[in-house]
Design a protein around this motif. Structure first.
Motif, PDB file in Angstrom:
ATOM      1  N   VAL A 200       0.832  -1.204   0.000  1.00 43.71           N
ATOM      2  CA  VAL A 200       0.000   0.000   0.000  1.00 43.71           C
ATOM      3  C   VAL A 200       0.867   1.255   0.000  1.00 43.71           C
ATOM      4  O   VAL A 200       0.619   2.210  -0.746  1.00 43.71           O
ATOM      5  CB  VAL A 200      -0.948  -0.009   1.224  1.00 43.71           C
ATOM      6  CG1 VAL A 200      -1.637   1.336   1.372  1.00 43.71           C
ATOM      7  CG2 VAL A 200      -1.978  -1.121   1.084  1.00 43.71           C
ATOM      8  N   VAL A 201       1.921   1.270   0.839  1.00 44.56           N
ATOM      9  CA  VAL A 201       2.815   2.432   0.883  1.00 44.56           C
ATOM     10  C   VAL A 201       3.479   2.649  -0.472  1.00 44.56           C
ATOM     11  O   VAL A 201       3.579   3.785  -0.967  1.00 44.56           O
ATOM     12  CB  VAL A 201       3.875   2.239   1.987  1.00 44.56           C
ATOM     13  CG1 VAL A 201       4.939   3.336   1.911  1.00 44.56           C
ATOM     14  CG2 VAL A 201       3.212   2.246   3.362  1.00 44.56           C
ATOM     15  N   ALA A 202       3.948   1.562  -1.107  1.00 48.35           N
ATOM     16  CA  ALA A 202       4.582   1.687  -2.419  1.00 48.35           C
ATOM     17  C   ALA A 202       3.601   2.232  -3.452  1.00 48.35           C
ATOM     18  O   ALA A 202       3.953   3.098  -4.268  1.00 48.35           O
ATOM     19  CB  ALA A 202       5.119   0.326  -2.860  1.00 48.35           C
ATOM     20  N   ALA A 203       2.370   1.743  -3.404  1.00 49.28           N
ATOM     21  CA  ALA A 203       1.363   2.225  -4.359  1.00 49.28           C
ATOM     22  C   ALA A 203       1.065   3.706  -4.141  1.00 49.28           C
ATOM     23  O   ALA A 203       0.902   4.469  -5.105  1.00 49.28           O
ATOM     24  CB  ALA A 203       0.081   1.399  -4.225  1.00 49.28           C
ATOM     25  N   VAL A 204       1.001   4.119  -2.878  1.00 52.15           N
ATOM     26  CA  VAL A 204       0.736   5.531  -2.581  1.00 52.15           C
ATOM     27  C   VAL A 204       1.868   6.410  -3.107  1.00 52.15           C
ATOM     28  O   VAL A 204       1.637   7.465  -3.719  1.00 52.15           O
ATOM     29  CB  VAL A 204       0.542   5.735  -1.066  1.00 52.15           C
ATOM     30  CG1 VAL A 204       0.537   7.212  -0.721  1.00 52.15           C
ATOM     31  CG2 VAL A 204      -0.748   5.078  -0.610  1.00 52.15           C
ATOM     32  N   LEU A 205       3.113   6.000  -2.897  1.00 58.12           N
ATOM     33  CA  LEU A 205       4.254   6.789  -3.350  1.00 58.12           C
ATOM     34  C   LEU A 205       4.296   6.887  -4.872  1.00 58.12           C
ATOM     35  O   LEU A 205       4.499   7.971  -5.437  1.00 58.12           O
ATOM     36  CB  LEU A 205       5.556   6.181  -2.820  1.00 58.12           C
ATOM     37  CG  LEU A 205       5.771   6.275  -1.300  1.00 58.12           C
ATOM     38  CD1 LEU A 205       7.036   5.544  -0.887  1.00 58.12           C
ATOM     39  CD2 LEU A 205       5.828   7.730  -0.856  1.00 58.12           C
ATOM     40  N   VAL A 206       4.096   5.756  -5.539  1.00 56.74           N
ATOM     41  CA  VAL A 206       4.097   5.776  -7.010  1.00 56.74           C
ATOM     42  C   VAL A 206       2.943   6.621  -7.531  1.00 56.74           C
ATOM     43  O   VAL A 206       3.101   7.418  -8.464  1.00 56.74           O
ATOM     44  CB  VAL A 206       4.029   4.341  -7.564  1.00 56.74           C
ATOM     45  CG1 VAL A 206       3.836   4.367  -9.075  1.00 56.74           C
ATOM     46  CG2 VAL A 206       5.296   3.581  -7.218  1.00 56.74           C
ATOM     47  N   GLY A 207       1.760   6.453  -6.940  1.00 54.71           N
ATOM     48  CA  GLY A 207       0.614   7.228  -7.390  1.00 54.71           C
ATOM     49  C   GLY A 207       0.764   8.710  -7.134  1.00 54.71           C
ATOM     50  O   GLY A 207       0.351   9.544  -7.944  1.00 54.71           O
ATOM     51  N   ARG A 208       1.395   9.051  -6.004  1.00 55.93           N
ATOM     52  CA  ARG A 208       1.538  10.466  -5.647  1.00 55.93           C
ATOM     53  C   ARG A 208       2.540  11.189  -6.538  1.00 55.93           C
ATOM     54  O   ARG A 208       2.331  12.350  -6.918  1.00 55.93           O
ATOM     55  CB  ARG A 208       1.964  10.558  -4.176  1.00 55.93           C
ATOM     56  CG  ARG A 208       2.191  11.971  -3.667  1.00 55.93           C
ATOM     57  CD  ARG A 208       0.883  12.741  -3.600  1.00 55.93           C
ATOM     58  NE  ARG A 208       1.083  14.074  -3.068  1.00 55.93           N
ATOM     59  CZ  ARG A 208       1.469  15.115  -3.797  1.00 55.93           C
ATOM     60  NH1 ARG A 208       1.700  14.964  -5.090  1.00 55.93           N
ATOM     61  NH2 ARG A 208       1.613  16.303  -3.243  1.00 55.93           N
ATOM     62  N   TYR A 209       3.646  10.510  -6.874  1.00 54.66           N
ATOM     63  CA  TYR A 209       4.725  11.201  -7.568  1.00 54.66           C
ATOM     64  C   TYR A 209       4.957  10.720  -9.007  1.00 54.66           C
ATOM     65  O   TYR A 209       5.687  11.385  -9.744  1.00 54.66           O
ATOM     66  CB  TYR A 209       6.030  11.039  -6.782  1.00 54.66           C
ATOM     67  CG  TYR A 209       5.963  11.620  -5.401  1.00 54.66           C
ATOM     68  CD1 TYR A 209       5.966  12.996  -5.205  1.00 54.66           C
ATOM     69  CD2 TYR A 209       5.875  10.801  -4.275  1.00 54.66           C
ATOM     70  CE1 TYR A 209       5.886  13.547  -3.929  1.00 54.66           C
ATOM     71  CE2 TYR A 209       5.803  11.339  -2.995  1.00 54.66           C
ATOM     72  CZ  TYR A 209       5.807  12.707  -2.828  1.00 54.66           C
ATOM     73  OH  TYR A 209       5.727  13.244  -1.574  1.00 54.66           O
ATOM     74  N   GLY A 210       4.380   9.599  -9.386  1.00 56.33           N
ATOM     75  CA  GLY A 210       4.703   9.063 -10.698  1.00 56.33           C
ATOM     76  C   GLY A 210       3.600   9.066 -11.731  1.00 56.33           C
ATOM     77  O   GLY A 210       3.872   9.148 -12.933  1.00 56.33           O
ATOM     78  N   LEU A 211       2.326   8.979 -11.290  1.00 57.34           N
ATOM     79  CA  LEU A 211       1.253   8.775 -12.256  1.00 57.34           C
ATOM     80  C   LEU A 211       0.978  10.013 -13.110  1.00 57.34           C
ATOM     81  O   LEU A 211       0.774   9.901 -14.331  1.00 57.34           O
ATOM     82  CB  LEU A 211      -0.020   8.338 -11.534  1.00 57.34           C
ATOM     83  CG  LEU A 211       0.002   6.912 -10.978  1.00 57.34           C
ATOM     84  CD1 LEU A 211      -1.329   6.565 -10.337  1.00 57.34           C
ATOM     85  CD2 LEU A 211       0.328   5.899 -12.064  1.00 57.34           C
TER      86      LEU A 211
END
Length: 649
Positions: A200-211
């Motif tokens: 979940v933390v990894a998904a949040v970080l990728v979604g916040r800064y990468g998508l």
């Protein structure tokens, strides 16, 4: 290389599903029933227990679960993170109580039916979980997902999805003796929880800064189909990762949608996903219907009928009590309980796993699966019947349903009867102007009786309601609601469908004012501008300034403020997908140059002022007709500098 016959073998099942949907759903809709019921019955007809046109129900369900995944993604897109945080009491409190109480009650009934405690626990939990797909589909059909009871129902569904990891970890413990493998179970549970949290933390970080950068790069290519492929990649990829760490795929898709809810590409993603979501969700409902074993139902019809009715009534009673405990009125509690009564999709996961672990024997497992499927079949019928009953009661209790508007010949259509709309109506009715007022807040409608106003129960964001309210014949449409997004949606609807009607709009702040100006409304007023100017004028008079001079000062400030607003509209456009960034860019600035600089009384205050003092602003870039309009307003307001400003006015 595959032959033509191999390719053709895929067509009959696809054509069968499409035909069942095209035939079954319209029939049930014509009968006034939910589309969910049409899909479920169509699945029974074409499944192994019906005409046997499709014999592999499990394969169909594994594919159709993608419909639930895409549904949760779209729900996540439409839910702001701040609203999710505000729902934490319902998610953790109401969700926990619902699952625990329903599981205990249904497990108790299972024990009375002869099951062991471990088997009854699995069956009770499986039946206590609610059908996310059925509930959300019913709420969508009612247009009530944003209603208070709809939000509470969604909070319970979200908690159930979050609890799946713990439930799946509990099953091996139930299967063990409780002495030899307890430590091993605890270690595995901690490891599974750690993996889920890390994912979940990894998904949040990728979604916040990468998508956002990812979608901007794809959008620059100009290939529309690539954007659609990217949307599916994000949704299904996140769902697969979450399933790999023990969470549900639906939970992963919801998280992906939540991360993209404030993206610039939110509406594009929703439009790309919607067609896939609708078809696959229908396939899921049909796969549930296909799983109903009619031979088993015929053999145990009396016991299954009693169990189905008992399970639905028991869950309904518990959920109604909990909704009331958490402050919902009786009608909302009943409607929320009705959509949560059917057993959930996870019953088709938990019960087979319980059978593999030896907790639930084969015959009891098959009966429990049939019971879960029957609740999903009967549940929408019960919800529809409740809707009809409540609609009759609402009409008889002077609480009209949407679209029931007696007269649509008024010159003015007012949308919203809050504190602003009430004063507006006082002015209009004092002059004898004919007015039609609509509002979707029942409490406001009840309070209107004290004013002697006739306010109709209607949602101004619905085109059919606006037409019924006489939008096509109204000279003016006055929009006086609080929600900024709904205000802009109504403006777009009125301009598109009723071009002869003028739009007068109450807006909240400068950001929404610029949004409304970009839509060419005929008149707008920021909520606190005139009251603040009047307050300031009265303050000057109280300080001894002559009334005429105080009025002149207030008028001068008004002109300067309007000029700056026009310059802001003509300059750098607002980021409509991210109003927070727009508010940061539009900062409060003085309309008149201060006669002296600010000074601090303490060192701490000096540090704050130093950090907040901005660099000299660059002139706003304007060109064309917008620039001419801005310069004209600036001249009328006496040499106004194009500095950004934002305030509550």
């Amino acid at each position: 290389m595959a032959s033509a016959a191999d390719h053709a073998s895929f067509l009959p099942p696809v054509l069968t599903f499409l035909s069942a949907a095209v035939i079954g759903v319209p029939i049930f809709r014509l009968l006034g029933q939910s589309a969910v019921l049409g899909y479920l019955v169509a699945g029974v007809v074409i499944g192994p227990s019906g005409l046997s046109l499709i014999t592999e129900a499990e394969t169909a369900r594994s594919v159709s679960e993608l419909g639930v995944v895409l549904l949760l993604f779209i729900v996540g897109l439409e839910l702001e993170l701040s609203r999710l945080i505000s729902m934490r009491r319902d998610i953790l409190g109401l969700g926990t109580l619902q699952l625990a109480l329903c599981a205990v009650a249904l497990g108790g009934l299972a024990m009375l039916g002869g099951l062991s405690m471990a088997a009854a626990t699995v069956v009770g939990i499986a039946l206590a979980l609610s059908a996310t797909a059925v509930a959300l589909q019913l709420l969508e059909e009612r247009r009530d997902l944003g209603a208070p009871y709809g939000q509470r129902a969604f909070a319970i569904l979200l908690f159930q999805d979050l609890s799946v990891v713990a439930i799946l970890a509990l099953l091996p413990l139930l299967a063990s003796t409780g002495t030899t493998s307890g430590g091993n179970w605890l270690g595995e549970a901690l490891q599974a929880t750690g993996s889920a949290v890390a994912a979940v933390v990894a998904a949040v970080l990728v979604g916040r800064y990468g998508l956002n950068p990812f979608f901007r790069m794809l959008a620059a290519s100009g290939a529309r189909e690539v954007m659609t492929a990217a949307a599916l990649l994000v949704v299904l990829g996140t769902a697969l990762i979450m399933e790999h760490v023990g969470l549900s795929m639906a939970m992963g898709a919801f998280l992906a949608g939540l991360l993209l809810a404030e993206s610039n590409f939110r509406h594009q993603l929703e439009a790309d996903i919607e067609p896939f979501r609708g078809m696959l969700l229908g396939l899921f409902f049909m796969s549930v219907g296909m799983s109903i074993d009619l031979a088993l139902v015929r053999e145990h019809w009396l016991a299954l009928s009693a169990a189905t009715v008992s399970a639905i009534l028991l869950k309904t009673a518990i959920v109604v009590g909990l909704f009331r405990l958490f402050g919902s009125p009786w009608i909302d509690a009943l409607r929320g309980a009705a959509v949560l009564a059917p057993a959930g999709e996870f019953a088709f996961v938990l019960l087979p796993v319980g059978g593999e672990l030896g907790i639930v024997d084969g015959n009891a497992g098959r009966l429990a699966i049939a019971l879960a499927a029957l609740t999903m079949l009967i549940g929408p019928l019960a919800a529809k019947g409740l809707d009809a009953l409540l609609a009759t009661r609402r009409t008889s209790a002077l609480e009209p349903a949407y679209d029931v508007i007696e007269s649509a010949e008024a010159r003015v259509l007012v949308i919203g009867f809050g504190r602003f709309g009430q004063i507006l109506n006082q002015v209009l009715l004092a002059q004898g102007v004919s007015v039609t007022v609509i509002d979707k807040d029942v409490e406001q409608i009840r309070s209107a009786a004290r004013f002697g106003f006739r306010v109709y129960y209607g949602d101004g964001t619905r085109l059919d309601v606006l037409r019924a309210a006489g939008g096509a014949r109204a000279e003016l449409v006055c929009i006086c609601i609080d929600d900024p997004e709904e205000t802009l949606k109504i403006i777009d609807l009125v301009h598109a469908e009723f071009p002869s009607a003028r739009t007068y709009v109450r807006v909240y702040d400068r950001v929404q004012a610029i949004e409304a100006m970009n839509r060419d409304v005929d008149y707008l007023m920021r909520e606190t501008v005139e009251s603040a100017l009047a307050f300031g004028r009265a303050t000057l008079e109280a300080l001894g300034v002559p009334a005429a001079e105080a009025a002149g000062v207030a008028d001068d400030v008004r002109k300067r403020d309007v000029a700056r607003l026009v310059l802001q509209q003509a300059g750098d456009p607002l980021d409509r997908a991210d109003p927070v960034r727009s508010l940061v860019r539009i900062k409060p600035e003085p309309l008149i140059t201060p006669v002296r600089s600010s000074r601090a009384l303490t060192a701490e205050t000096q540090d704050i002022i130093a950090k907040e003092r901005p660099a000299p602003p660059e002139p706003a870039r304007t060109d064309g007709a917008a620039a001419d309009k801005a310069r004209a307003e600036a001249v009328r307001a006496d040499e106004i500098r194009p500095e950004p400003v934002a305030d509550d006015a």
